[in-house]
Design a protein around this motif. Structure first.
Motif, PDB file in Angstrom:
ATOM      1  N   VAL A  52     -17.145  42.875  32.274  1.00 25.14           N
ATOM      2  CA  VAL A  52     -17.361  44.133  33.427  1.00 25.14           C
ATOM      3  C   VAL A  52     -16.826  43.100  34.769  1.00 25.14           C
ATOM      4  CG1 VAL A  52     -18.813  45.348  35.131  1.00 25.14           C
ATOM      5  CG2 VAL A  52     -19.773  45.140  32.131  1.00 25.14           C
ATOM      6  N   GLY A  53     -15.988  43.241  35.489  1.00 24.55           N
ATOM      7  CA  GLY A  53     -15.664  43.250  36.688  1.00 24.55           C
ATOM      8  C   GLY A  53     -15.784  44.474  38.053  1.00 24.55           C
ATOM      9  N   GLY A  54     -15.548  44.975  37.816  1.00 23.09           N
ATOM     10  CA  GLY A  54     -15.159  46.410  38.670  1.00 23.09           C
ATOM     11  C   GLY A  54     -16.155  47.592  37.745  1.00 23.09           C
ATOM     12  N   TYR A  78     -20.423  36.261  39.833  1.00 21.42           N
ATOM     13  CA  TYR A  78     -19.876  37.415  39.773  1.00 21.42           C
ATOM     14  C   TYR A  78     -20.696  38.398  39.295  1.00 21.42           C
ATOM     15  CZ  TYR A  78     -16.041  35.377  42.353  1.00 21.42           C
ATOM     16  OH  TYR A  78     -15.666  34.453  43.704  1.00 21.42           O
ATOM     17  N   PRO A  79     -22.029  38.369  39.994  1.00 23.28           N
ATOM     18  CA  PRO A  79     -22.771  38.919  39.101  1.00 23.28           C
ATOM     19  C   PRO A  79     -23.704  40.531  39.781  1.00 23.28           C
ATOM     20  CG  PRO A  79     -24.305  37.694  40.225  1.00 23.28           C
ATOM     21  CD  PRO A  79     -22.946  37.165  40.579  1.00 23.28           C
ATOM     22  N   VAL A 113     -27.909  39.692  44.823  1.00 19.14           N
ATOM     23  CA  VAL A 113     -27.265  38.748  44.098  1.00 19.14           C
ATOM     24  C   VAL A 113     -25.958  38.277  45.485  1.00 19.14           C
ATOM     25  CG1 VAL A 113     -27.605  39.556  41.965  1.00 19.14           C
ATOM     26  CG2 VAL A 113     -25.426  40.390  43.358  1.00 19.14           C
ATOM     27  N   ARG A 114     -25.280  37.488  45.069  1.00 23.87           N
ATOM     28  CA  ARG A 114     -24.420  36.720  45.636  1.00 23.87           C
ATOM     29  C   ARG A 114     -23.689  36.477  45.109  1.00 23.87           C
ATOM     30  NH1 ARG A 114     -25.451  34.932  50.767  1.00 23.87           N
ATOM     31  NH2 ARG A 114     -23.860  33.509  51.173  1.00 23.87           N
ATOM     32  N   CYS A 115     -21.929  36.813  45.390  1.00 20.81           N
ATOM     33  CA  CYS A 115     -20.440  37.019  44.508  1.00 20.81           C
ATOM     34  C   CYS A 115     -19.144  35.937  45.280  1.00 20.81           C
ATOM     35  CB  CYS A 115     -19.641  38.004  44.197  1.00 20.81           C
ATOM     36  SG  CYS A 115     -21.205  39.369  43.416  1.00 20.81           S
ATOM     37  N   GLU A 116     -19.662  34.834  44.408  1.00 19.51           N
ATOM     38  CA  GLU A 116     -18.806  33.854  44.729  1.00 19.51           C
ATOM     39  C   GLU A 116     -18.128  32.611  44.326  1.00 19.51           C
ATOM     40  OE1 GLU A 116     -20.719  32.391  48.316  1.00 19.51           O
ATOM     41  OE2 GLU A 116     -22.538  31.453  47.659  1.00 19.51           O
ATOM     42  N   ALA A 176     -13.731  38.731  38.589  1.00 22.42           N
ATOM     43  CA  ALA A 176     -14.369  37.991  39.747  1.00 22.42           C
ATOM     44  C   ALA A 176     -14.365  39.160  40.245  1.00 22.42           C
ATOM     45  CB  ALA A 176     -13.085  36.941  40.169  1.00 22.42           C
ATOM     46  N   VAL A 177     -15.217  40.265  40.504  1.00 24.81           N
ATOM     47  CA  VAL A 177     -15.573  41.302  41.571  1.00 24.81           C
ATOM     48  C   VAL A 177     -16.008  40.958  42.363  1.00 24.81           C
ATOM     49  CG1 VAL A 177     -14.926  43.344  41.309  1.00 24.81           C
ATOM     50  CG2 VAL A 177     -13.859  42.801  40.162  1.00 24.81           C
ATOM     51  N   ARG A 178     -16.279  41.114  43.404  1.00 29.30           N
ATOM     52  CA  ARG A 178     -17.622  41.605  44.290  1.00 29.30           C
ATOM     53  C   ARG A 178     -18.320  43.124  44.992  1.00 29.30           C
ATOM     54  NH1 ARG A 178     -16.633  40.242  50.491  1.00 29.30           N
ATOM     55  NH2 ARG A 178     -16.009  42.557  50.429  1.00 29.30           N
TER      56      ARG A 178
END
Length: 435
Positions: free
Chosen positions: A205-207, A235-236, A247-250, A259-261
């Motif tokens: 799962v990304g986007g 990247y959750p 959550v934080r995506c970094e 790796a999708v924010r």
């Protein structure tokens, strides 16, 4: 990493207006089984129907009965061309004449570039400057104009917005588009046609475009099947949306393809209706999964492509005894990164051992150490001799040795043999020793 990139998932999603959410819900209603069947008919013959095969060695590794869908066999090395082609085929003649634009870290870029070129459509792809060179080169090779901007997808997206406005290009979104989602869903049709008895699908799962389309198709065919998503712990975003968690995506990840924010609004709606769970995996487990695909299956998986197997390795009890379908969604990994991962996994398994030995600085010592290792069938692969370290006596030296062993126990036996000869031996991190 900018402050913008470090925003939480909830803060990012809060930017969506009620109208946008309402529109996304309405568009999610259009992602239905019949539309995915229609998408499959549109792309038949233009996209490879990749095999979905038993993987006995992965089954032995995980305790489940594993079947792998080899989307790394596509012309572009990844599943993305399915959704890209369905979207391109949906365009009117006027829209095709305007040309298309996309933002991508690589696989979507290649899918758009390849099929746009086939269809005679001009494609402009905006990519972050840090995208792996193998993906930049491949995208240009498929005929697209590549624009490199910024360090992140968000910065690349801002430039793409400017170019689209200036030139009238049509957007081909990597995941949050009904046509794209339908195209990705065709993978589930093929998997369940090949292996109708699957209990689970485990999907990176990304986007969210891949799992959204697959979940709709799979649940229509087999309502009792479990559909499990996988994200990295860095990247959750979709996990946070599914469970209403902040959550934080970094961070730097080897799974840059997921790796999708800023996850999709349409995909969120579909996933909340159809996906059973999302699991999070660590970087070290992704490395283990990449290595397992290479050494056990003799196939190449990029970080995102290996995420499903990484989930099985992270939560073994969840899958034991089940018939599990994995989507190896892409194989576009930088060869240098792949080689580093293989060496690191050998070190984790104890089959590459790096040690530091304090020795007297006299003739014959290096030969004796090499002979000791060789007599025990170890293979020396790297040696560094240090005489100028200030923590080494003036009449002494330090020797860093990296050697290969058959097993972890074999490596331990070699180290013990050196100690029995009177040498002081310390273990080194293999990354420190090899580079």
């Amino acid at each position: 990493m900018t402050d913008t990139e470090q925003t939480s998932h909830q803060a990012s999603q809060a930017q969506a207006t009620e109208a946008q959410v309402s529109e996304a819900q309405a568009l999610a209603d259009l992602v239905i089984y019949e539309s995915i069947l229609a998408a499959a008919q549109k792309i038949e013959g233009a996209v490879l129907g990749t095999p979905c095969l038993p993987a006995p060695r992965l089954s032995e590794l995980t305790g489940a009965e594993v079947f792998v869908k080899y989307e790394n066999m596509q012309v572009t090395g990844a599943f993305k061309e399915r959704g890209a082609l369905v979207k391109l085929l949906s365009l009117s003649e006027k829209e095709r004449a305007r040309g298309v634009i996309a933002v991508s870290a690589g696989n979507h870029a290649q899918g758009v570039a390849y099929h746009a070129s086939r269809l005679g459509i001009k494609a402009t792809i905006v990519m972050p400057a840090l995208t792996p060179f193998v993906k930049i080169s491949a995208t240009r090779g498929f005929g697209a104009e590549v624009v490199l901007v910024g360090d992140t997808l968000a910065e690349a997206k801002a430039e793409a917005d400017r170019l689209a406005e200036a030139h009238g290009y049509v957007w081909v979104h990597p995941y949050d588009d009904v046509e794209v989602i339908r195209g990705q869903g065709t993978i589930a049709l093929e998997m369940l046609a090949a292996q109708p008895d699957l209990d689970m699908l485990v999907v990176p799962v990304g986007g969210g475009g891949l799992i959204a389309g697959m979940a709709v198709a799979a649940k229509a065919i087999k309502p009792q099947i479990e559909v499990i998503g996988v994200e990295t712990v860095l990247y959750p975003g979709m996990w946070g949306a599914l469970y209403n968690k902040e959550v934080r995506c970094e961070g730097a990840t080897i799974a840059e393809g997921i790796a999708v924010r800023d996850i999709g609004l349409i995909t969120q709606e579909v996933i909340k209706r159809t996906v059973d769970d999302i699991l999070l995996v660590k970087e070290s487990t992704l490395e283990q999964a990449i290595n397992a695909y290479l050494t056990l299956q003799r196939t190449i998986a990029e970080g995102a492509g290996a995420a499903g197997l990484a989930a099985m390795l992270s939560d073994r009890e969840r899958f034991v005894g089940k018939r599990v379908g994995l989507v190896l969604c892409g194989g576009n990994i930088d060869p240098r990164l792949l080689s580093k991962i293989v060496v690191r996994e050998l070190a984790r398994d104890g089959r590459v051992v790096s040690i530091r030995i304090d020795t007297p600085d006299k003739p014959g010592v290096l030969g004796e150490i090499a002979m000791t290792i060789g007599n025990m069938q170890g293979n020396v692969v790297d040696v560094a001799h240090h005489r100028l370290f200030l923590n080494v006596p003036a009449k002494g030296a330090t020797l860093d040795v990296t050697f290969e062993a058959f097993t972890a126990q074999h490596g331990t036996d070699i180290v013990q043999a050196l100690r029995e000869k009177g040498y002081t031996v310390k273990h080194l991190d293999v990354a420190q020793a090899v580079g």
